[in-house]
Design an enzyme around this catalytic site. Sequence first.
Site, PDB file in Angstrom:
ATOM      1  N   LYS A   1      27.441  25.431  44.841  1.00  0.00           N
ATOM      2  CA  LYS A   1      28.323  25.049  44.090  1.00  0.00           C
ATOM      3  C   LYS A   1      29.467  25.396  45.215  1.00  0.00           C
ATOM      4  CE  LYS A   1      28.037  30.506  41.940  1.00  0.00           C
ATOM      5  NZ  LYS A   1      26.911  30.611  42.627  1.00  0.00           N
TER       6      LYS A   1
ATOM      7  N   GLU B   1      14.272  15.231  52.557  1.00  0.00           N
ATOM      8  CA  GLU B   1      14.136  15.491  53.154  1.00  0.00           C
ATOM      9  C   GLU B   1      12.451  16.527  53.366  1.00  0.00           C
ATOM     10  OE1 GLU B   1      17.121  18.563  53.443  1.00  0.00           O
ATOM     11  OE2 GLU B   1      18.464  17.732  54.823  1.00  0.00           O
TER      12      GLU B   1
ATOM     13  N   GLU C   1      23.382  12.047  54.412  1.00  0.00           N
ATOM     14  CA  GLU C   1      24.270  13.542  54.314  1.00  0.00           C
ATOM     15  C   GLU C   1      24.987  13.164  55.098  1.00  0.00           C
ATOM     16  OE1 GLU C   1      21.815  16.694  52.327  1.00  0.00           O
ATOM     17  OE2 GLU C   1      20.567  15.175  51.467  1.00  0.00           O
TER      18      GLU C   1
HETATM   19  C1  GLA Z   1      20.324  19.224  52.347  1.00  0.00           C
HETATM   20  C2  GLA Z   1      19.370  18.548  50.900  1.00  0.00           C
HETATM   21  C3  GLA Z   1      20.433  18.320  49.953  1.00  0.00           C
HETATM   22  C4  GLA Z   1      21.550  19.615  49.780  1.00  0.00           C
HETATM   23  C5  GLA Z   1      22.192  19.518  51.418  1.00  0.00           C
HETATM   24  C6  GLA Z   1      23.558  20.752  51.061  1.00  0.00           C
HETATM   25  O1  GLA Z   1      19.893  17.839  53.231  1.00  0.00           O
HETATM   26  O2  GLA Z   1      19.004  17.077  51.056  1.00  0.00           O
HETATM   27  O3  GLA Z   1      20.398  17.751  48.905  1.00  0.00           O
HETATM   28  O4  GLA Z   1      21.081  20.616  49.813  1.00  0.00           O
HETATM   29  O5  GLA Z   1      21.079  20.088  52.125  1.00  0.00           O
HETATM   30  O6  GLA Z   1      24.184  21.341  52.764  1.00  0.00           O
END
Ligand code: GLA
Length: 676
Positions: A356, A150, A307
Site C-alpha cells: 500500500k 518473477e 515494471e
Molecule cells: C515486483 C513484483 C510486483 C511488485 C513489485 C513491487 O517487481 O513483480 O508484483 O511486488 O515488485 O516493487
Amino acid sequence: MINDKLPKMWYGGDYNPEQWDEKVWEEDDRMFKLAGIDVATINVFSWALNQPDENTYDFAWLDETMDRLDRNGVKVCLATSTAAHPAWMARKYPDILRVDYDGRKRKFGGRHNSCPNSEAYRKYAHIMAGKLAERYKDHPALLIWHVSNEYGGYCYCDNCAAAFRTWLQERYGTLDAVNKAWNTRFWGHTFYDWEDIVVPNALSEEWGGNRTNFQGISLDYRRFQSDSLLECYKLEHDELKKRTPDIPVTTNLMGFYPELNYFDWAKEMDVVSWDNYPSLDTPVSYTSMTHDLMRGLKSGQPFMLMEQTPSQQNWQAYNALKRPGVMRLWSYQAVAHGADTVMFFQLRRSIGACEKYHGAVIEHVGHENTRVFRECAELGRELQELGDRILDSRVHAKVAIMYDWENRWALELSSGPSVALNYVDEIHKYYDALYQQNIGVDVISVEEDLSSYDLVIAPVMYMVKPGFSKRVEEFVARGGKFVTTFFSGIVNENDIVTLGGYPGELRNVLGIWAEEIDALYPGQFNEMVLTQDLGELHGGYPCGILCDVIHAETAEVLAEYSSDFYKGTPVLTRNQFGEGQAYYVASSPDSEFLKGFLGHLCAEKGITPILETPAGVEVSERVKNDISYLFVLNHNADEVIVHVGDESQTELLTGQKISGEVTISGHGVMILERAV
Ligand code: GLA
Ligand code: ZN
C-alpha cells in the site's frame, strides 16, 4: 516489433481491478486516458479468484475487465496468475508448499511460493494456462502473455530431492560419474546409492545461503532449481503457444538476480522483460549495465521494461521518492539501452497489505492532481508522439563484457581466496570505465558469437567451460582484443581445478601462468606500476582484493607490482596471439586505471565515444534503417551544456533542429535523430 497490434512504445503497467469496485473502474478508465496508458498487466495474482476450488473456474471478472479495457483502447498483458497458489490448493495438496533452506516445511502464505517439482502445482498451473489461452485467444485486447511472475527462490523438499537425483542421472549417467565430478573422496563423501544424495542446504552441506563444503553438489543444485522453475515456465508457455502461436510470451526477470540462469531462460522466451527497481543511490551505470544484460539475453533483441515504480518502492530500507524528472529520465534510460516498453508497478495504489505504500500512477488521493500523475501523463504524451520511430532499433556495440551465472555461482560458493571478491561488482567496474566514456557495451553470455566485437572483456572468468578457450583463441587470432583478470581459468564446469598452472585452459592465449594468489585485507593495496605509457596512463595505480603472482611466458609485461615479496613481478600483461592481443589484469585496479586502460584499448581499435559529454551525462545509441537515435541523458540535478556536433539534427522530444552547444536541463533528456 513485439506485437504490431500496438505499434508504439507500450505504456502502462500492473493493474489490479479485482481489488476495487465498479465506481473505481470508471475512474481508472478516465485516468488511463489522461495518462496515455495503453497497456495493462492484469491477472498476476488472481489464481484464488479464478479457481475457487478444484473443479470451479470463474473468469467473469476477467471477461469484464478484458472487455472494458478493450473498449477504452487499452491492450492487455495477460498474466497467467500462477505466481501464488490458492489456499485451498495448499490445504489439499501440501506437496505444493516449499521446504526452505533451513529444512522447514512452509505453510500457506507469501507468493512465488510453489515447489517447482510439485505435481499438483504443475498440473493446475498448466491447466490454468490452457484455460486462459482457450478463453482469450481471439480477444482483441490480448497483446502478450505474462507467465507467472518473477520466478525465483529454491525449494528443498523431498519431491525436489527425488527430481534432483533424476536430473543427475540424466546429466552424469552413473553414480560413479557423479562421485568423480564432485570429487567425493574428499571428506569421505562417496555415494553408494542414488538415495544417498540429499539436497544441499543448511541441514547438509551448506550454511549462510552461499557457503558449502561441496561446490559440485551445490553448483548442480542451483542448475537443477533453475531448470525446474524453467520447466514450470515451459509447461505454461507451450500451452499458450499451442492456442495462440502469434501472441508473444514472456515472464518478468529481475536483472542480475542470482538464482536463475537467465541465458537459459531467454531461449524459451519470445521477448525478455524485466523489473527495474534501483535505489536512489544505485549507480546509474549499474542500471545501464543491467539493461544491457537484459538486451544481451537475446543477443540484442529489444526487451520490455515490465515494471518500475513511478515514485517509490515499499520494500527497500529507505524508500526515497524519485525526484521530479527522474522517472522520465530512467524510463528513457531503459529505452536508450533497448527497451521497447515503459511500464510500471502499479497503476493504482492498493489500500491494504504490504504494497500500500508502493508508488503508483494513481495515488491514494484518487485524482489526477498529483506530481506523480502529471509526470506520468507527460511521459505518456511524449511516447504517443514518438509513435513507432524507435521500435525495433538496435544497439551496435563493438565492446562486449561477458557475464555468466554458473561462473557466479561457482565464485560465490568457492571457499576462498577472499570474501571481498564480488563478481558482479568486478563486472561493474569494467562496465563503468566504459560507461564513463560513453562507449557502448553489450553484456553477453560466454556462448555468444564474438565475431562482431573488437574488444571482449571477461572479468574473473573463474570457470572455463568446454570449448570456451578455443573460441577465445579464435577470436584473438582473428584480431580481437581479449581481457581477463585475476582468478580466471581456475576450474572446469564442476568446480574441479584444471591442473598444470592457472589460468588453465586460458594459459595459451594469455601467455602467462599464475603461481600463487594473494588476498588483500580491506584497505590494503598494492600498486600497478606501468613499464611504459599506455595512452594517457603512466606511473602507478592502486590495486587490491586479489593479487595473482604471475610469470610472463610469451606475454609482454606492461605493469609490475610495486611492493611486497612479489614486487617487480608482472601485474598487467599483453600477449600477441595471431592478429590480436590477450591481456591479463592480475589484480583489481581502481577506476582511473580502468578508464585509461580500456579507453586505450578502444582507441587502438578505433572505437571512440559516441559523444563527449560532461560528467553525469550518459549517451547511448540505437540504430534503425540507417537512422541513429542518440539518447542524451543528464543524470545531474543541474543543467549542463553538451556539444552535440556541428551538423543540424532533430531533437525528437521537442521537434527542434539543433547543433553545436545545447543546454540540457537537470535530469533532462534529448533524443537526437540523425543519419548514420
Ligand atoms: C515486483 C513484483 C510486483 C511488485 C513489485 C513491487 O517487481 O513483480 O508484483 O511486488 O515488485 O516493487
Ligand atoms: Zn520442492
